[in-house]
Design an enzyme around this catalytic site. Structure first.
Site, short mmCIF file in Angstrom:
data_model
loop_
_atom_site.label_atom_id
_atom_site.label_comp_id
_atom_site.label_asym_id
_atom_site.label_seq_id
_atom_site.Cartn_x
_atom_site.Cartn_y
_atom_site.Cartn_z
N GLY A 35 -2.38 12.99 4.88
CA GLY A 35 -1.91 12.21 3.73
C GLY A 35 -2.64 12.54 2.44
O GLY A 35 -3.00 13.69 2.18
N VAL A 36 -2.88 11.50 1.66
CA VAL A 36 -3.52 11.70 0.35
C VAL A 36 -4.96 12.18 0.53
O VAL A 36 -5.48 12.95 -0.29
CB VAL A 36 -3.38 10.41 -0.50
CG1 VAL A 36 -4.27 9.30 -0.01
CG2 VAL A 36 -3.63 10.70 -1.96
N ASP A 37 -5.60 11.77 1.60
CA ASP A 37 -6.97 12.18 1.91
C ASP A 37 -7.04 13.71 2.06
O ASP A 37 -7.89 14.38 1.45
CB ASP A 37 -7.40 11.47 3.21
CG ASP A 37 -8.88 11.55 3.49
OD1 ASP A 37 -9.64 12.07 2.65
OD2 ASP A 37 -9.29 11.06 4.57
N SER A 120 -3.37 2.32 2.49
CA SER A 120 -2.91 1.76 3.77
C SER A 120 -1.40 1.82 3.99
O SER A 120 -0.94 1.53 5.10
CB SER A 120 -3.33 0.29 3.97
OG SER A 120 -4.68 0.19 4.38
N GLY A 122 0.66 4.29 4.14
CA GLY A 122 1.18 5.51 4.77
C GLY A 122 0.95 5.45 6.27
O GLY A 122 1.48 4.58 6.97
N VAL A 123 0.11 6.34 6.75
CA VAL A 123 -0.24 6.42 8.17
C VAL A 123 -0.72 5.08 8.72
O VAL A 123 -0.45 4.74 9.88
CB VAL A 123 -1.35 7.49 8.38
CG1 VAL A 123 -1.88 7.46 9.80
CG2 VAL A 123 -0.82 8.87 8.07
N TYR A 124 -1.41 4.30 7.91
CA TYR A 124 -1.97 3.03 8.39
C TYR A 124 -0.95 1.90 8.50
O TYR A 124 -1.27 0.82 8.99
CB TYR A 124 -3.17 2.62 7.53
CG TYR A 124 -4.47 3.30 7.90
CD1 TYR A 124 -4.52 4.26 8.94
CD2 TYR A 124 -5.66 3.01 7.23
CE1 TYR A 124 -5.72 4.89 9.27
CE2 TYR A 124 -6.86 3.64 7.58
CZ TYR A 124 -6.89 4.58 8.59
OH TYR A 124 -8.07 5.18 8.93
N1 AR6 Z 1 -0.59 11.64 -4.21
C1 AR6 Z 1 -0.27 10.33 -4.22
N2 AR6 Z 1 0.09 9.63 -3.13
C2 AR6 Z 1 0.14 10.31 -1.96
C3 AR6 Z 1 -0.19 11.68 -1.85
C4 AR6 Z 1 -0.56 12.36 -3.05
N3 AR6 Z 1 -0.89 13.65 -3.05
N4 AR6 Z 1 -0.06 12.05 -0.55
C5 AR6 Z 1 0.34 10.96 0.13
N5 AR6 Z 1 0.47 9.90 -0.72
P1 AR6 Z 1 -1.86 7.79 3.58
P2 AR6 Z 1 -3.29 5.40 4.58
C6 AR6 Z 1 0.88 8.52 -0.43
O1 AR6 Z 1 -1.25 8.00 4.90
O2 AR6 Z 1 -2.01 4.76 4.98
C7 AR6 Z 1 -5.47 9.79 6.38
O3 AR6 Z 1 -5.38 10.65 7.46
C8 AR6 Z 1 1.65 8.25 0.83
O4 AR6 Z 1 3.03 8.55 0.64
O5 AR6 Z 1 -2.40 8.97 2.85
O6 AR6 Z 1 -4.32 4.58 3.87
C9 AR6 Z 1 -6.87 9.17 6.23
O7 AR6 Z 1 -7.88 10.08 6.62
C10 AR6 Z 1 1.41 6.76 1.02
O8 AR6 Z 1 2.31 5.99 0.22
O9 AR6 Z 1 -3.10 6.71 3.65
C11 AR6 Z 1 -6.80 7.99 7.15
O10 AR6 Z 1 -7.05 8.34 8.49
C12 AR6 Z 1 0.00 6.55 0.46
O11 AR6 Z 1 -0.30 7.76 -0.27
C13 AR6 Z 1 -5.36 7.52 7.00
O12 AR6 Z 1 -4.62 8.67 6.62
C14 AR6 Z 1 -1.06 6.33 1.52
O13 AR6 Z 1 -0.77 7.08 2.68
C15 AR6 Z 1 -5.23 6.48 5.91
O14 AR6 Z 1 -3.92 5.99 5.90
#
Ligand code: AR6
Length: 174
Positions: A35-37, A120, A122-124
């Site tokens: 994801g964003v991380d 939170s 996205g994946v969470y």
């Molecule tokens: N820019 C902005 N938003 C984004 C981007 C980007 N480049 N990429 C994804 N998003 P998530 P979580 C959005 O899953 O739910 C990781 O593996 C995405 O569409 O990134 O907090 C960490 O290491 C969604 O709306 O974060 C943790 O293990 C939002 O960002 C876990 O995922 C958050 O999605 C954290 O899960």
């Protein structure tokens, strides 16, 4: 300035923004992920992982700061959102803590402009509508009492997320 005029919704990729700090939706290890991380670690380069490793992790609901390395942003604030478990495991309070603690850290570092992803949601698995409402409510509450950060952007990765954030903004401010 009115908090509403200090908060904006933008659609796009958070790693490209020219702001003082971007917030990362990390996990408790702070060692990267998807994801964003994953996107932030790729854009910042390997030094980010090295600095994060030295921090030694971050509990859910809290935040830690590192430099931004190859990003335009000078700082990355890493916050760990809760995994959605149905809503009765303090998920709302923990998510609110992510925003309050990230903003407090930003203020300590004199951050004037900051951008948040939908922590939170996205994946969470946190429902996006509920996450957006908490993000906006908690940020408003903070800005009501603080001149810093001057501007907070909520970065939406999709048009759907953007619509949801816009609606949450209307709900919280009307
Ligand atoms: N820019 C902005 N938003 C984004 C981007 C980007 N480049 N990429 C994804 N998003 P998530 P979580 C959005 O899953 O739910 C990781 O593996 C995405 O569409 O990134 O907090 C960490 O290491 C969604 O709306 O974060 C943790 O293990 C939002 O960002 C876990 O995922 C958050 O999605 C954290 O899960």
């Amino acid at each position: 300035m009115d908090p509403r005029d200090r908060m904006e919704i933008v659609q796009g990729d958070i790693t490209t923004l020219h702001v003082d700090a971007i917030v990362n939706a990390a996990n408790e290890s702070l060692l990267g992920g998807g994801g964003v991380d994953g996107a932030i670690h790729r854009a910042a380069g390997p030094e980010l992982l090295a600095e994060s490793r030295a921090i030694g992790g971050c509990p859910t609901g809290e935040a830690r700061i590192t430099k931004g390395y190859r990003l335009h942003a000078r700082w990355v604030i890493h916050t760990v959102g809760p995994v959605w478990q149905g809503g009765r495991s303090h998920e709302d309070e923990l998510l609110a803590g992510c925003y309050a603690n990230s903003l407090t850290l930003a203020r300590e570092y004199d951050v004037r402009t900051i951008a948040f992803p939908a922590v939170s949601a996205g994946v969470y698995g946190f429902p996006m509508e509920r996450a957006a409402r908490i993000a906006i409510k908690e940020t408003k509450r903070f800005l009501d009492d603080s001149e810093l950060p001057e501007k907070v952007a909520f970065v939406c990765f999709s048009r759907r997320a953007e619509d949801i954030y816009q609606q949450a903004m209307d709900e919280v401010f009307n």
